[in-house]
Each structure stands twice: as C-alpha cells, then as structure tokens.
Write a protein that holds these residues in place. Structure first.
Motif, PDB file in Angstrom:
ATOM      1  N   PRO A  29     -73.757  11.419 -21.755  1.00 15.42           N
ATOM      2  CA  PRO A  29     -74.808  12.212 -21.143  1.00 15.42           C
ATOM      3  C   PRO A  29     -75.307  11.594 -19.842  1.00 15.42           C
ATOM      4  N   ASN A  30     -75.968  12.406 -19.077  1.00  9.61           N
ATOM      5  CA  ASN A  30     -76.661  11.884 -17.907  1.00  9.61           C
ATOM      6  C   ASN A  30     -77.664  10.847 -18.368  1.00  9.61           C
ATOM      7  N   MET A  31     -77.894   9.865 -17.534  1.00  6.14           N
ATOM      8  CA  MET A  31     -78.873   8.814 -17.808  1.00  6.14           C
ATOM      9  C   MET A  31     -78.357   7.749 -18.770  1.00  6.14           C
ATOM     10  N   ALA A  32     -77.109   7.878 -19.227  1.00  8.04           N
ATOM     11  CA  ALA A  32     -76.616   6.922 -20.216  1.00  8.04           C
ATOM     12  C   ALA A  32     -76.235   5.592 -19.569  1.00  8.04           C
ATOM     13  N   GLY A  33     -75.882   5.627 -18.294  1.00  9.61           N
ATOM     14  CA  GLY A  33     -75.482   4.389 -17.624  1.00  9.61           C
ATOM     15  C   GLY A  33     -74.067   4.436 -17.077  1.00  9.61           C
ATOM     16  N   LYS A  34     -73.511   5.650 -16.921  1.00 12.99           N
ATOM     17  CA  LYS A  34     -72.135   5.778 -16.420  1.00 12.99           C
ATOM     18  C   LYS A  34     -72.028   5.296 -14.976  1.00 12.99           C
ATOM     19  N   SER A  35     -72.929   5.801 -14.126  1.00 13.71           N
ATOM     20  CA  SER A  35     -72.851   5.427 -12.700  1.00 13.71           C
ATOM     21  C   SER A  35     -73.030   3.936 -12.535  1.00 13.71           C
ATOM     22  N   THR A  36     -73.989   3.409 -13.259  1.00 15.23           N
ATOM     23  CA  THR A  36     -74.244   1.974 -13.156  1.00 15.23           C
ATOM     24  C   THR A  36     -72.971   1.202 -13.494  1.00 15.23           C
ATOM     25  N   LEU A  79     -79.008  -4.455 -10.552  1.00 18.03           N
ATOM     26  CA  LEU A  79     -79.843  -4.022 -11.679  1.00 18.03           C
ATOM     27  C   LEU A  79     -80.152  -5.204 -12.605  1.00 18.03           C
ATOM     28  N   LEU A 115     -83.996  -5.818 -13.477  1.00 17.39           N
ATOM     29  CA  LEU A 115     -84.539  -5.563 -14.815  1.00 17.39           C
ATOM     30  C   LEU A 115     -85.075  -6.865 -15.418  1.00 17.39           C
ATOM     31  N   HIS A 135     -76.504   2.128 -23.479  1.00 15.17           N
ATOM     32  CA  HIS A 135     -75.867   1.582 -22.267  1.00 15.17           C
ATOM     33  C   HIS A 135     -74.602   0.787 -22.563  1.00 15.17           C
ATOM     34  N   THR A 185     -82.480  -7.685 -20.483  1.00 15.31           N
ATOM     35  CA  THR A 185     -82.541  -6.252 -20.755  1.00 15.31           C
ATOM     36  C   THR A 185     -81.228  -5.559 -20.427  1.00 15.31           C
ATOM     37  N   PHE A 186     -80.567  -6.054 -19.407  1.00 17.09           N
ATOM     38  CA  PHE A 186     -79.353  -5.374 -18.967  1.00 17.09           C
ATOM     39  C   PHE A 186     -78.264  -5.529 -20.022  1.00 17.09           C
ATOM     40  N   VAL A 187     -77.586  -4.430 -20.348  1.00 11.45           N
ATOM     41  CA  VAL A 187     -76.532  -4.485 -21.366  1.00 11.45           C
ATOM     42  C   VAL A 187     -75.184  -4.721 -20.675  1.00 11.45           C
ATOM     43  N   ASN A 207     -71.124  -5.062 -20.036  1.00 10.19           N
ATOM     44  CA  ASN A 207     -70.003  -4.241 -20.480  1.00 10.19           C
ATOM     45  C   ASN A 207     -68.677  -4.810 -20.014  1.00 10.19           C
TER      46      ASN A 207
HETATM   47  P1  ADP Z   1     -75.704   8.125 -15.609  1.00 13.48           P
HETATM   48  O1  ADP Z   1     -74.804   7.873 -14.484  1.00 13.48           O
HETATM   49  O2  ADP Z   1     -74.996   8.130 -16.911  1.00 13.48           O
HETATM   50  O3  ADP Z   1     -76.530   9.341 -15.425  1.00 13.48           O
HETATM   51  P2  ADP Z   1     -77.120   5.780 -14.713  1.00 13.48           P
HETATM   52  O4  ADP Z   1     -75.992   4.848 -14.541  1.00 13.48           O
HETATM   53  O5  ADP Z   1     -77.706   6.383 -13.503  1.00 13.48           O
HETATM   54  O6  ADP Z   1     -76.747   6.917 -15.732  1.00 13.48           O
HETATM   55  O7  ADP Z   1     -78.207   4.974 -15.509  1.00 13.48           O
HETATM   56  C1  ADP Z   1     -79.481   5.502 -15.798  1.00 13.48           C
HETATM   57  C2  ADP Z   1     -80.458   4.356 -15.983  1.00 13.48           C
HETATM   58  O8  ADP Z   1     -80.120   3.609 -17.143  1.00 13.48           O
HETATM   59  C3  ADP Z   1     -80.411   3.336 -14.881  1.00 13.48           C
HETATM   60  O9  ADP Z   1     -81.299   3.639 -13.848  1.00 13.48           O
HETATM   61  C4  ADP Z   1     -80.781   2.043 -15.546  1.00 13.48           C
HETATM   62  O10 ADP Z   1     -82.172   1.843 -15.479  1.00 13.48           O
HETATM   63  C5  ADP Z   1     -80.371   2.228 -16.965  1.00 13.48           C
HETATM   64  N1  ADP Z   1     -79.119   1.495 -17.224  1.00 13.48           N
HETATM   65  C6  ADP Z   1     -77.873   1.868 -16.897  1.00 13.48           C
HETATM   66  N2  ADP Z   1     -76.960   0.976 -17.321  1.00 13.48           N
HETATM   67  C7  ADP Z   1     -77.643   0.017 -17.956  1.00 13.48           C
HETATM   68  C8  ADP Z   1     -77.258  -1.191 -18.637  1.00 13.48           C
HETATM   69  N3  ADP Z   1     -75.964  -1.555 -18.743  1.00 13.48           N
HETATM   70  N4  ADP Z   1     -78.234  -1.947 -19.177  1.00 13.48           N
HETATM   71  C9  ADP Z   1     -79.524  -1.574 -19.073  1.00 13.48           C
HETATM   72  N5  ADP Z   1     -79.942  -0.465 -18.450  1.00 13.48           N
HETATM   73  C10 ADP Z   1     -79.032   0.329 -17.897  1.00 13.48           C
END
Ligand code: ADP
Length: 829
Positions: A612-619, A583, A587, A757, A591-593, A595
């Motif tokens: 929440p969903n979309m917050a960046g947990k999976s990433t 990622l 990106l 994120h 842009t990438f945050v 951690n």
């Molecule tokens: P979750 O698991 O919480 O639903 P994801 O990990 O799938 O969320 O992340 C959702 C989107 O957020 C990713 O597709 C990515 O584009 C963006 N994202 C996640 N982590 C970061 C980060 N550390 N910095 C920038 N963008 C991020």
C-alpha cells in the motif's frame, strides 16, 4: 522636437554602457551610485530601489556609496552582470566634469570575493557551442579555485551536464543564443568570433604557453576547445587580471563516472530537497561532515559525479577505512583542517591581485598548520593518504616571509596601514617613528601655546583641506598672538597656523603619507611573492580538500555505523540491513527499519515491490539507489554488509509533482522519463521505478507498467526495483524468470493498518487504499461507501444502486483489472 543634447555626465554614462554591453552600469556620483535609463528600471525591480527622474525625463535610481557590496550581492544573485563606473579624480570648484572610468566588472561567474559567494558550492562559469559532427562543446571554470574542465557532449546529454554544473553564468555564441537551450538565467550571448577555431586556439595556446592541447589529453579538433577558448577570452576581457591560477584544462569524460541524469539527481535529492529546493535536508547536507569549505565543495562534486573505476573506489575505501579505525589520526587531521582557511579561494584572489592583507594573513595561518598535517600523514598504509602526504608542500620560505612581515591581525584595506610588522623594513620603521614623533611634538606644542596665550580652550586639530591648525574661539580672539596666521573663519571660532606648525605638519604628513605608501608597496610585493607560488599552493589546497572529504566520510562512517562495501565487477547487489541515509539520521534512533536487497545470478535482477501507499516502498528503492551511489563515491554505507556491483548509470523514475510548473502533464513527464530509461539503460545500470502509469487510467497504466517490466527484464536485463501499488503485476513472476515479488509488510488490525516497513518475499493481496484514506481522515460515510463499491467490483457484480439513487454498472466482461477511474458504463437517475 530635437532631443536635448546629452549632458557631459550622461555622455560618460552612455560610453560606459557601450563598452560593457549587457551589463548594468553603477555610476558613481558623489556619495551615491546611480543607475540610469533602462538600468534604473531593472535595478528598481531587482533590488527595490525607488525610481525617480533625472533632468525631468531620464529614469534614475540610486543608493549610498557604502551599500555597494551589499547591492552587488543582490544584483549578482539575481543573475545580473555589473560594471562599476568610478570617479577617477576629486571634485574641485570650477571643474565642470570629473573623469570617470569603469574600474571593476562584477559578474556571477567571475567574482572571487567571499562575501559574494557560497563557500560550500562551486561557482561555475560555463560556455557551450555546437561543434561539427553533432557534438556540443562544453567547458566550465570555477574561477574561485582555478579548476577548468571541458568535455564534448551528445546533444541529448547537454541539458543534464549543464544541470549538474548548475552554472551561475553561461556563455553562448550570439548566433545560437536564441534556441540553443530553453532560455536560462545568466546566459550571456558572446560574439561568434570568440568561439571560432583560430581565436580560441590562440587564446588557449597563449594562456597555457603551449602549441597544442594534446598534452592535456585533448584532440585539438574537439568542439569543447572552442568553448574553453571562449571562456578564457571572456575572463581575460572581463577581469583584465592575471589568470595564472587557471593552470590547466582537464578533460572530463562521463564514461569515467557513474552517470546520473538530472531527473535522478533531483529525485534522489542529492544536493537540494524536492519540496523547497533547499540544501538542508538533502543527501549532501545530511552526510556532510567536512570542516572546511574546500572539503564541502569536494563532497558536492563527488556526489554528483561518482567514480566508476573499481581500483579508484577501493583506494578511497582504504583511506576512509584507515581514518575510521585510527581515531587519533582522524581527530588530529580534522582539528587541524578546521583551523585552515579556504586556501583554494585565497590563492585565486592572490593570483588575480584581489587578495586583501587579511587574506594574506589567512594564507600564513594555513601554512603554519601544514607541517603538523604532513607529519600526521607520514607512514600511513592507505595509498591515497600517502599520495596526499607526498603532494602536501610546506612552503617554509613563504611561511617565514609572511610571518615576519604581516601584523597579527591586518585589515581588509590596503591603503590605511596596519599591515606590516615593526622590524620588517627599516625605512618603514623610520617613517613611522617620524610620524609618531611629529604627533608627540604636536601635543607638546599645543600645551606650550595654551600656556603662552592663556587660552585654555586652544586646541590643535586636523582636516584634509587645510591640514593641522590652531583653533581659538571668538571669545578669546583678543588674546591671539601676532605670529598666528589666519586661515579660516567659522561661526564661533577662527583657525590659525604658525611657521613652526607648518614646518612640523610637513614632516608629520610626509612621513605618514610615505609610510602608508611604502606599506602598500610592501604588501603588493608580498602578495606577488605569494602569487608566484600559485600552482603549488593550489596543489596543496587540493590535498586539503581531498583530506577533508575523506576524513568527513570516515567521521560519518564511524558515528553513523556505516560499513565498508565490497565492490564486484558482476551485476550484483547484495545489501543486508540497509538503511536510508537521510531518514535513518532524521528519525529517532532505532526507529528506522533496516531492509535487505539481493540481485544476482540466482537472486533475480528485477524486484517488483507491491504494497500500500505509505508502507515504505519509495524509501526502500531510493535507499538502494543511494547506497549504490555512495559506494561509488568511495563512502561506506549504512548497512550491516554490502556487495555492490559496478554500475554505469542510476536511473530513477519517481514522483513528478515538481514538473507541472514546466508545463508538462504528470503523465507526459512519467512517460518521457520511462522512455529515457528504456532507451539508455544497459545491463550495468540500476533502475528504480516508483509507480508507472499513475497519471492515466488504470487499464492504460497497468498495461504500460506490464510492458515496461517485460522490456527491462527481457531486453535490458538491468538491476531494477519497481515499486507499485498495482498488485496485479505480481502475476508476471510466473512468466519472467528473473523477476521476484516482494512486498512491504503491513498488519491489519480491525479496520486499521499498521505499516511494518519490512520488505519480505511475496506480493500484496490488495491495495489498502481505503485503509490509508481512513488514516488520512476521509469521512466514515465515504469510506463505508468505498468499501461497498470495492466489494462489488472485486466480486465482478453489478453495483447496487447507491443511496443517492445513481447507478453505475461494470462492463459486462469483467476486466482483469477493475477500473474505478475509467468511463462510467451506465448512468441513470
Ligand atoms: P510508499 O512509497 O510506500 O508510499 P514511503 O516510502 O513514502 O511509502 O514511506 C512513507 C513513510 O513511512 C515515510 O515517510 C517514513 O516516515 C516511513 N518509513 C518508510 N520506510 C521506513 C523504514 N524502513 N523504517 C521506518 N520508517 C519508514
């Protein structure tokens, strides 16, 4: 009615089929390759040929002869094995049937031609069989490079290991063919006796010229030797060629590697993306900075089987470090490597006598680069680089030989000349001169004949059937001299010869013929001389692969700002400013945050990440797994600093969407994966869990997630990252001393949320599901209603009648976790 007797041609076809069971037979007939009977039907389906009939009843399909390589490629990719049945003599009038023979067998696991292979992927042919004591024997060879390995595997690991190898062809004993695995494409049932202890021992001993495999590090009773023997037997039978480049059988021990099961490899998208199963977008493709196919294949293999030995990992770090810091070293090495050819696959083709003149030229070109490469590696401080320098051989004699013998740009073909340089072989030079002189004579003779006869259009030409001839148009026939001997009559012209023409033709043709023949012989001798060097060439090719792999990692580290991790023996993990390797590259810059993550004696072993969903947990959790894995490969990692405790396995339980196709419910898959982790994780493992219990009711889900958390924390004690939107689980930190609550920060602005994120201590106070639904475009009316329902549920109140008039009540004892998905408790209306 008696079936009509088979024509002689069909008898030949049937014989070829019988000798090559399970293969498609491509039957040469004039300018076409034809497929008959069931082969024709398969061929029509696999490669889109038109199905017709021969002799009114035999299904037939075919394609023009020049399309052979193309269709072979298509058939191989579809997993077919093919026998090519050629015409062994020229058709002549009066000859009823010409001799045909299968002179080429092509199977996915035994091809060596570049056009039929993916340069960046190993091409594994494997065999597996059940041994005594419940273990399975597994052996795999990459014939294109000669690498041959074997391991005994527990039944529960077999499918994983096979998936890692991604074989193109799999041999199993006939008696086990049904039921050993789920049927795989490319499975070949082999006679049971090719797996029996006596035959396999004989095959292995004869090939390697040894009396026991102990010297290779095996116990002679290991089941994997049965598989290895069966592989070798199959190769010998199929190729009928020297396998001298298969130099040794190497034991593979999963215990020496960080184990990744297939679920983990797939969900981390190591070599293929989940969405479209493509290389592009995978971790491999994103991190690949190699410049040769050898390096690309090495990176592929290393990524799937990272190291577990601390000193080996650190030795690689040293090499990457030196190549990162020393820019001129890295640039020179990479630019030299960039000019080398695929020495592994070239050597394999030389050793199996399939190398073309162009291949030999590529070997020569590569050998020329070696002295410069070796010089560049001399005096390095990294032990690994020094070791590579020692193993890199220069082949001065072979280089001189090839340089003096081969033309600048020799052809692919071996029988049409243009291979050997002038001045290499005296007899060849003489023959060539004779042939050339003959041609000059021919031109002069034509001019003389035009002058003598006064026929301006008279010309001397050549055909295979009658050789050189003089052609005179009908209009000039009356001027033909008496000494012309008539040969052929065409519509508008006649062809003649003369005694002197015959004499010269003899000279020219013989000289030309002999020169081509001699050139071929010289080429074969040359190829044999290269083949003698097979073991040393493969060793050097391996050095090139390693060097490219390491220089690629250094290039990556340097261009992407990766740092050298520290490796620790304890179960720790301390990554500061970590970034997701894919990622972060995809990106826009900055842009990438980044951690942090910390596990250790005072930092806990279990991180529960809510948000929440979309917050960046999976990433985030995948990023931690990938950085751990990369460090074990010997790569630097995208972070500002990293200490990584040695890890025996990485487990993942993330998303299951692609499993549905396999006929299992999402929930079943989730639980199977969870069971695997609970049963196999050790204190040395790293576990990442992305939602547990999503595929069932909230009650069930939370309860399972709760119990799994307790078990991993109390009983296993592995480093665990658990991302969940069940923010209720955060309560567990009161009870579990090594559990830490983290959350992905979000900012609420009016009714919108902004994802920051950033991972921070604490827990999400709510799920923000409705916010995300708004982002996704769910209509306002529905969102408004959802908000009302949520408010009600959270207050533990009975729901107000909705505008539609339907009423839903909560259960009287308000549960700790409100369920929106469970059974409605009361319905009226
Ligand atoms: P979750 O698991 O919480 O639903 P994801 O990990 O799938 O969320 O992340 C959702 C989107 O957020 C990713 O597709 C990515 O584009 C963006 N994202 C996640 N982590 C970061 C980060 N550390 N910095 C920038 N963008 C991020």
């Amino acid at each position: 009615m008696e079936p009509a007797p088979l024509t002689p041609m069909m008898q030949q076809f049937r014989a070829a089929k019988e000798q090559h069971p399970g293969m498609l037979v491509l039957f040469r007939n004039g300018d076409f390759y034809e497929l008959f009977e069931s082969d024709a039907e398969i061929g029509a389906k696999a490669i889109g040929l038109t199905l017709t009939k021969r002799d009114k009843e035999i299904p037939m399909a075919g394609f023009p002869q020049h399309k052979l390589e193309y269709y072979l490629g298509v058939l191989l990719r579809a997993g077919h094995r093919v026998a090519v049945c050629e015409q062994m003599e020229v058709a002549a009038p009066g000859k009823k049937i010409i001799r045909r023979e299968v002179n080429r067998v092509v199977t996915p696991g035994t091809v060596t031609e570049d056009e039929l292979l993916d340069p960046r992927k190993p091409n594994h042919l494997i065999a597996t069989c059940q041994g005594k004591g419940g273990l399975f024997g597994l052996a795999w060879v990459d014939l294109t490079t000669g690498s041959f390995r074997a391991a005994d595997v527990l039944p529960e690991h077999l499918a994983d290991e096979i998936a890692r190898l991604a074989p193109v062809e799999t041999l199993v004993p006939e008696n086990a063919a049904d039921g050993l695995h789920p049927p795989m494409s490319g499975t070949v049932a082999r006679p049971d006796w090719t797996f029996d202890p006596t035959t396999t021992a004989q095959t292995l001993h004869r090939h390697f010229g040894i009396a026991t495999l102990a010297g290779f590090g095996f116990d002679d009773a290991q089941p994997c030797l049965l598989a290895a023997g069966a592989v070798l037997h199959y190769l010998q039978e199929t190729l009928k060629a020297s396998l001298s480049h298969v130099l040794r059988l190497t034991p593979y021990s999963p215990a020496n590697h960080l184990v990744l099961d297939e679920v983990t490899r797939r969900s981390l998208e190591l070599t293929r993306t989940l969405r479209d199963n493509a290389r592009d977008g995978s971790v491999l493709a994103t991190l690949d900075r190699t410049v040769t196919p050898m390096g690309a294949r090495r990176l592929h293999d290393e990524l799937l089987a990272p190291l577990r030995d601390r000193s080996a990992i650190e030795a690689r770090f040293d090499a990457v470090d030196e190549l990162t810091k020393n820019l001129s070293l890295r640039e020179t090495v990479r630019s030299l490597l960039d000019q080398t050819a695929d020495l592994q696959r070239l050597t394999a083709r030389v050793s199996t006598a399939r190398a073309t003149p162009k291949d030999l030229a590529a070997v020569a070109r590569t050998l020329q680069l070696l002295p410069k490469l070796k010089a560049k590696l001399t005096g390095r401080s990294s032990k690994v680089l020094l070791g590579l320098e020692t193993r890199l051989e220069l082949f001065p004699d072979l280089r001189t030989l090839l340089d003096s013998a081969l033309t600048e740009d020799p052809p692919y073909t071996t029988k049409e000349g243009g291979i050997i340089k002038l001045g290499y072989h005296a007899e060849l030079d003489t023959l060539r001169q004779l042939a050339a002189e003959g041609k000059t004579w021919m031109a002069r003779y034509q001019a003389e004949q035009v002058a003598a006869t006064g026929i301006g259009s008279l010309k001397i030409a050549y055909t295979q059937a009658i050789g050189y001839y003089i052609e005179v148009t009908n209009a000039n026939e009356h001027r033909v001299p008496a000494n012309y001997i008539h040969e052929r009559t065409l519509k508008n012209a006649k062809r003649y010869t003369t005694p002197s023409l015959r004499e010269y033709q003899e000279k020219v043709l013989t000289a030309e013929d002999r020169s081509l023949g001699l050139e071929y012989e010289l080429f074969v001798t040359l190829r044999d001389k290269v083949a003698v060097e097979t073991p040393r060439l493969l060793e050097t090719a391996d050095v090139l692969a390693s060097l490219d792999f390491l220089a690629g990692l250094a290039e990556l580290a340097s261009t992407r700002g990766f740092v050298r991790p520290k490796i620790a023996d304890e179960h720790v993990l301390d990554i500061r400013g970590g970034r997701h390797p894919v990622l972060d590259q995809v990106l826009p810059p900055g842009t990438f945050v980044p951690n942090d993550v910390r596990f250790g004696p005072d930092a806990g072993t279990f991180w529960l990440i809510t948000g929440p969903n979309m917050a960046g947990k999976s990433t985030f959790i995948r990023q931690v797994a990938l950085l751990t894995l990369l460090a074990h490969v010997g790569s630097f990692v995208p972070a500002t600093s990293a200490t990584i405790g040695l890890t025996d396995r990485i487990f993942t339980r993330v998303g299951a969407s692609d499993e549905l196709a396999r006929g299992q419910s999402t929930f079943m898959v989730e639980m199977t994966e969870a069971a695997n982790i609970l049963n196999n994780a050790t204190p040395h493992s790293l576990v990442i869990l992305d939602e547990i219990g999503r595929g069932t009711s909230t009650y069930d889900g939370v309860s399972l997630a709760w119990a799994i958390t307790e078990h991993l924390h109390d009983a296993v004690g592995c480093r665990t990252l658990f991302a969940t939107h069940y923010h209720e689980l955060a309560q567990l930190s009161d009870k579990l001393p090594r559990l830490r609550n983290y959350t992905v920060q979000v900012k609420e602005l009016d009714r919108d949320v902004i994802f920051l994120h950033a991972i921070a201590p604490g827990n999400a106070d709510k799920s923000y599901g409705i916010h995300v639904a708004r982002l996704a475009g769910v209509p306002d009316a529905v969102l408004g209603r959802a908000e009302a329902v949520l408010e009600s549920l959270e207050a533990g109140h009975e729901l107000k009648p909705p505008p539609t008039g339907r009423t839903r009540k909560l259960k009287p004892q308000a549960p700790p976790v409100p369920s929106l998905f469970g059974e409605p408790t009361a319905t009226s209306g």
